[in-house]
Write a protein that holds these residues in place. Structure first.
Motif, PDB file in Angstrom:
ATOM      1  N   THR A  33       0.859  -1.193   0.000  1.00 36.02           N
ATOM      2  CA  THR A  33       0.000   0.000   0.000  1.00 36.02           C
ATOM      3  C   THR A  33       0.892   1.240   0.000  1.00 36.02           C
ATOM      4  O   THR A  33       1.124   1.858   1.033  1.00 36.02           O
ATOM      5  N   TRP A  63       0.281   4.684   1.830  1.00 40.76           N
ATOM      6  CA  TRP A  63       0.392   4.805   3.282  1.00 40.76           C
ATOM      7  C   TRP A  63       1.841   4.981   3.724  1.00 40.76           C
ATOM      8  O   TRP A  63       2.178   4.715   4.870  1.00 40.76           O
ATOM      9  N   ASP A  72       2.395   6.977   6.910  1.00 46.95           N
ATOM     10  CA  ASP A  72       1.752   6.506   8.131  1.00 46.95           C
ATOM     11  C   ASP A  72       2.767   5.653   8.891  1.00 46.95           C
ATOM     12  O   ASP A  72       3.026   4.501   8.549  1.00 46.95           O
ATOM     13  N   GLU A 110       2.749   4.232  11.774  1.00 44.78           N
ATOM     14  CA  GLU A 110       2.232   3.015  12.402  1.00 44.78           C
ATOM     15  C   GLU A 110       2.157   1.873  11.386  1.00 44.78           C
ATOM     16  O   GLU A 110       2.565   0.734  11.660  1.00 44.78           O
ATOM     17  N   TYR A 111       1.638   2.176  10.200  1.00 50.17           N
ATOM     18  CA  TYR A 111       1.553   1.161   9.152  1.00 50.17           C
ATOM     19  C   TYR A 111       2.943   0.758   8.671  1.00 50.17           C
ATOM     20  O   TYR A 111       3.222  -0.446   8.490  1.00 50.17           O
ATOM     21  N   LYS A 166       4.609  -1.592  11.086  1.00 49.94           N
ATOM     22  CA  LYS A 166       4.017  -2.929  11.018  1.00 49.94           C
ATOM     23  C   LYS A 166       4.561  -3.708   9.823  1.00 49.94           C
ATOM     24  O   LYS A 166       4.945  -4.892   9.941  1.00 49.94           O
ATOM     25  N   ARG A 167       4.613  -3.075   8.667  1.00 45.73           N
ATOM     26  CA  ARG A 167       5.109  -3.744   7.474  1.00 45.73           C
ATOM     27  C   ARG A 167       6.606  -4.045   7.583  1.00 45.73           C
ATOM     28  O   ARG A 167       7.072  -5.104   7.152  1.00 45.73           O
TER      29      ARG A 167
END
Length: 818
Positions: free
Chosen positions: A301, A304, A307, A309-310, A313-314
Motif C-alpha cells: 500500500t 500509506w 503513516d 504506524e503502518y 508494522k510492514r
C-alpha cells in the motif's frame, strides 16, 4: 434341415395334412397367399399396433378407445397388459430418475471445471502478451502540471527517477532482492509464475462477494505494469495467463529484475533505485537490510508511506520473513530499531522554490493519500494537469505580508511563522505559507502541533451556546480564583478585575478573561462538550504528523483532557492550518467544509479524471438554522476584537477574530511569564486566515526585534492584518448578517438593593502581579508538558510530580484584546 420352430403351421402347404410334392405324389398347385387368411397378419381394417412405450409413459386404455379404434376380442393375444405401479414404486422410480440427472450434471460440471480452464488458457495464451519492462518504464515518468485556480501554470512535478536506466540482475544488491521477495513472494523461485492455491482461494472469495489477492510476484508485475487492479475474476484470469506466458518465455531472474525496475514504492518512486533515494537519499548498495525491508514493505500500500504506524508494522513483517528464510539472523533482527526515513518533502525534486514549494508538497500528499481517487502513480503514468485552489493574488498577499513584517520589520530569525487562508464558502485553500525554504523544509502550517491559547475560547463559547448559555450569561470574572482539585489559582492578565463578580460572557470574550472561561467549561458546560464543539468546527480528531497518527484534544491516557483545554493549554494542541479551517466554519455561518488543495484533474486529452464536489455539513446542530444561529452569535462578539486589538481591517470592513498566546510557566526559569506562542485567527464572510508565531524550541520565549514579549496583536496580528488588507483590496465590502439572539443574549438587569439590606462584603484585596502589559487579557500557562508531535517543538516545561492535573496556572496574557 428341420425348419425353425413356428416355421410351419397345420394345414399349410408343407405341414402335416397338406398337399405333398415330390416323387410319387401328385403336384401341388402353387400357393396364393392373397387368397388365404392368416393370423400372422393383422386385419386390413385395423390400425397397426403402436410400439410398446416406457412404463412411465403408458396411457390409460380408455385413451386408446377415444382414438376411435375398433375393438377385436380376438386380438387379446397381441396386447399384454402390464401390472400398474403402486404409488410407492412410482415415487422410487421418480427419485431414481432425478438422482440420475444429478449425477450426469455433476459429471459434466466436474469435467468443465478441469477442462474449461485448460481450454480457456489454451485459447487465450496466443492472444495475450506480457508487458516488457522497458515499455512500462517509458510510461511511468510523465510530467504532472500544476495550475493556479485561475488557470495560470504554477509549476511541474517531475518523477524522482525520470531519467532512470534499467538495472541488470547483477547490479541489484542481495539485500534488496531478499527484502522484496520476503515482502511479496518468499517462494518466488520455487513456483511457475503463480501460486495455484492462492489463486483458487482468491477466485472463490471474489466469487462469493469478498475481496482477496492471491497474486505471486509475477502476477503482481503484470498487475502493476498494466495498471489494471480491478478485483474481478476476468482480470485475475487474464493476469494468470500473462504470468504463465511470461514465466515460459523468461526466467525467474529476468522477472525479478523487471519487477524491481518498475514497481511503485510510494513517494513518486517507480523502481527500487528511485525508492532508495526518496526514502533515504542513498544508493541501493548502501542500504542496510533493515532499510531495504521498510522500502519493500511499502509495495503493498504505497499511499500509506507516511503513516508511521503502518510502515512499522510492514517493516517488522518483512524483517521477520527475511529471518525465516535465513537472509538475516535473529541477532540482527533483535538489534534493529525502526529505520525512520527522511521527511517526504525533503527527498522530492525541487520543482518550485520558496514558500510555494510547500504547496506542491501538499498537492502531492493529497495524491499519495488518494483523496481524489487518482493516485500519484496514476498521475505520473497519465501526465495529468492539476488545477489547485491557490489564488495567485492571495498567495502573493500572504508572501508580501510575511516579508513586510518579518523581513522588512527586521524581526529575529529565530521567530518562525505560518499563514493559511481558506475560503469559507468552499473549503478551498486560497493561500498557504508554511515556511520560507520551500520543498524539503519544515512545514509550520501542517507539520507542527501548538497550544492555541485564548484563540481556542470561541469553541468554549460554542459549547456554552449549545448548552443553553448565551452572551449575556453571568460568571465571576474576578482574579485570581481557586477551583477544587487545582493547586494553582486561575488568573486573568494582570489580575484584571474590571469585569467584577457578575461578568457577561460577551465582555469576558473581549477581555479574554481566563477565570470566566475556566469556570464555564469545568464547572458548567463540561470539558467533553468543549472538545466536541472544537471538532465540530473543524479541528480534526486525528492527524498524521511526525512519528505517525496523533489524536487531538485528548488526555494523556487517551480520554478526556483536563480543564486547561478551556484556556487553550495543556492537552489543547492543534495545527495552525486547522485553526483557519475551524474559524472558516464561523464565517460560513455554521457550515463546515473540509479544506482541500485540488479542484480538478484532467488527462492529456482533456478528460476530467476528478472534479471536487462541495460537501457541506451542518456543524453545530443537525438543524442548519440552529447551527447558523450559534455561529452568528460567536461572530457577533468576535467582530469586536480586531478593532479592540488595534488590528482592524482597512476601510471599516467587517472582520472578526481572536488573538491567543501561550505563556511559559515558572519552571521555564528566566523565561517564566513570557509567551512561547502567539496567534491571530480571524475572518470575513469570504476568507478565514490563521497566523501563528513561535520558535523551533517550544519552551523558549518569543521576543520581537526590540526584545519585548510578543502578543497575538503584535507580530502575528500585524501579519494577519496586512494579509487581509492586501488579499481583499478591491473586493466587495461584505457585512456579517445580524445574529439572532440565543438564550441569555443580554446580561440581566441589575436590581437596586434597598437601603435596609446591608451591603455585601467587598471582595478581599488581591495582590496584583506586575506585567509588561498589565492591561492585556490573559493567555494560558500549563504546568505540564504538551506534545507538539515534532522534535523541534518539545514541551514547554517539565512536569512537577507534586502538582495535580489542572489548567496550568492560566495567568498568561492574550495580547491586545482590550
Amino acid at each position: 434341415m428341420a425348419p425353425p420352430p413356428g416355421g410351419r403351421r397345420p394345414g399349410g402347404p408343407t405341414g402335416p395334412g397338406g398337399p405333398q410334392g415330390g416323387p410319387g405324389r401328385p403336384a401341388v398347385p402353387p400357393r396364393k397367399p392373397g387368397e388365404e387368411r392368416t393370423t400372422q397378419l393383422p386385419p386390413v381394417n385395423r390400425p397397426t399396433q403402436r410400439e410398446p412405450e416406457l412404463i412411465t409413459h403408458r396411457e390409460p386404455d380408455d385413451e386408446f378407445l377415444l382414438a376411435g379404434a375398433p375393438i377385436d376380442d380376438d386380438d387379446d393375444d397381441y396386447y399384454d397388459d402390464e401390472p400398474e405401479l403402486t404409488q410407492e414404486e412410482e415415487r422410487r422410480l421418480r427419485k431414481k430418475k432425478i438422482w440420475k440427472r444429478v449425477r450426469i450434471g455433476a459429471f459434466v460440471a466436474i469435467a468443465l471445471m478441469f477442462l474449461g480452464p485448460v481450454i480457456a488458457i489454451a485459447v487465450a495464451y496466443p492472444l495475450v502478451d506480457w508487458p516488457k519492462p522497458e515499455d512500462v518504464a517509458a510510461t511511468q515518468n510523465k510530467t504532472i502540471t500544476l495550475h493556479y485556480a485561475d488557470g495560470q501554470e504554477m509549476t511541474k512535478i517531475t518523477s524522482p527517477g525520470e531519467n532512470r536506466t534499467m538495472l541488470t540482475y547483477e547490479e541489484i544488491p542481495d539485500n534488496v532482492k531478499n527484502a522484496v521477495l520476503a515482502a511479496e513472494d518468499a517462494n518466488f523461485f520455487e513456483n511457475p509464475g503463480f501460486d495455484v492455491k492462492a489463486i483458487v482461494r482468491a477466485v472463490w472469495i471474489q466469487a462469493t462477494g469478498g475481496s482477496s489477492g492471491g497474486s505471486g510476484l509475477t502476477q503482481q508485475y503484470i498487475k502493476k505494469a498494466t495498471g489494471d487492479e480491478a478485483p474481478t475474476i476476468s482480470r485475475k484470469f487474464t493476469e494468470l495467463v500473462k504470468a504463465y506466458k511470461m514465466s515460459n518465455e523468461s526466467d525467474h531472474k529476468t522477472i525479478l529484475t523487471a519487477y524491481l525496475n518498475t514497481v511503485y514504492f510510494g513517494r513518486g518512486a517507480n523502481g527500487f533505485k528511485a525508492a532508495s533515494q526518496v526514502y533515504y537519499k542513498k544508493d541501493m548498495k548502501d542500504l542496510t537490510p533493515s532499510e531495504a525491508a521498510l522500502i519493500a514493505g511499502m509495495i503493498q500500500t504505497p499511499s500509506w508511506s507516511e503513516d508511521t504506524e503502518y510502515a512499522t508494522k510492514r517493516w517488522k513483517f518483512v524483517l521477520d520473513q527475511m529471518r525465516q528464510k535465513n537472509w538475516v539472523d535473529q541477532a540482527y533482527v533483535d538489534a534493529q530499531q525502526f529505520p525512520k526515513p527522511l521527511s517526504f518533502a525533503e527527498t522530492q525534486p525541487k520543482s518550485l522554490e520558496g514558500p510555494r514549494g510547500l504547496i506542491v508538497d501538499q498537492v502531492q500528499e493529497a495524491l499519495e493519500a488518494e483523496q481524489t481517487g487518482v493516485s500519484f502513480e496514476q498521475a505520473q503514468k497519465t501526465g495529468v494537469t492539476i488545477t489547485t485552489t491557490i489564488d495567485p493574488k492571495m498567495q502573493t498577499a500572504a508572501e508580501e505580508a510575511v516579508d513586510e513584517i518579518m523581513i522588512k520589520g527586521a524581526q529575529p530569525e529565530a521567530l518562525k511563522t505560518s499563514l493559511t487562508a481558506i475560503d469559507p464558502t468552499t473549503g478551498a485553500v486560497r493561500a498557504y505559507w508554511g515556511g520560507r525554504d520551500g520543498r524539503g523544509s519544515f512545514d509550520y502550517a501542517k507539520g507542527t502541533l501548538q497550544e492555541p491559547g485564548s484563540s481556542f475560547k470561541p469553541f468554549d463559547l460554542v459549547a456554552a451556546l449549545q448548552d443553553g448559555k448565551g452572551l449575556g450569561t453571568i460568571y465571576d470574572g474576578r482574579s485570581p480564583r481557586t477551583f477544587p482539585g487545582v493547586s494553582t489559582p486561575i488568573r486573568n492578565s494582570g489580575n484584571d478585575n474590571s469585569c467584577g463578580k457578575e461578568c457577561p460572557v460577551r465582555t469576558a470574550m473581549i477581555k479574554s478573561l481566563n477565570t470566566v472561561f475556566y469556570d464555564m467549561v469545568v464547572n458548567d458546560v463540561g470539558v467533553p462538550k468543549t472538545v466536541k464543539a472544537a471538532h465540530q468546527a473543524g479541528i480534526p480528531e486525528e492527524v498524521n504528523i511526525g512519528n505517525g497518527p496523533k489524536k487531538l484534544l485528548v488526555g494523556e491516557d487517551g480520554g478526556t483532557p483536563n480543564g486547561g483545554i478551556a484556556l487553550g493549554g495543556d492537552q489543547a494542541v492543534v495545527r495552525p492550518f486547522d485553526m483557519a479551517s475551524a474559524y472558516a466554519t464561523f464565517a460560513a455561518r455554521g457550515v463546515y467544509r473540509a479544506p482541500f488543495f485540488i479542484v480538478k484533474i484532467t488527462g492529456p486529452d482533456g478528460t476530467v479524471l476528478y472534479q471536487h464536489a462541495d460537501k457541506p455539513i451542518s456543524a453545530f446542530d443537525p438543524d442548519q438554522t440552529k447551527s447558523q444561529d450559534i455561529a452568528d452569535n460567536v461572530t457577533d462578539v468576535l467582530k469586536e476584537i480586531p478593532g479592540n486589538s488595534k488590528i482592524p481591517c482597512a476601510g471599516g470592513r467587517d472582520c472578526a477574530g481572536k488573538t491567543g498566546t501561550h505563556e511559559l510557566s515558572e519552571s521555564a526559569g528566566q523565561g517564566a511569564g513570557l509567551n512561547s506562542k502567539a496567534w491571530m485567527v480571524g475572518y470575513t464572510p469570504s476568507i478565514s486566515a490563521a497566523v501563528w508565531v513561535g520558535r523551533n524550541e517550544g519552551n523558549q520565549p518569543i521576543r520581537d526585534k526590540s526584545g519585548a514579549n510578543i502578543f497575538g496583536s503584535g507580530v502575528p496580528g500585524k501579519i494577519w492584518q496586512a494579509f487581509m488588507n492586501k488579499a481583499l483590496a478591491g473586493t466587495q465590502m461584505e457585512k456579517f448578517p445580524k445574529a439572532k439572539p440565543l438564550n441569555q443574549y443580554n446580561p440581566p438587569v441589575k436590581v437596586s438593593v434597598p437601603s435596609s439590606v446591608p451591603p455585601s462584603s467587598p471582595p478581599p484585596s488581591v495582590p496584583q502581579t506586575s506585567s509588561s502589559e498589565p492591561s492585556k487579557p490573559s493567555s494560558t500557562r500549563p504546568t505540564r508538558p504538551t506534545g507538539c508531535g515534532q522534535l523541534i517543538c518539545p514541551p514547554s516545561d517539565t512536569p512537577d510530580p507534586s502538582t495535580p492535573p489542572g489548567p496550568g496556572n492560566g495567568n498568561g496574557r492574550d495580547p491586545g484584546d482590550t
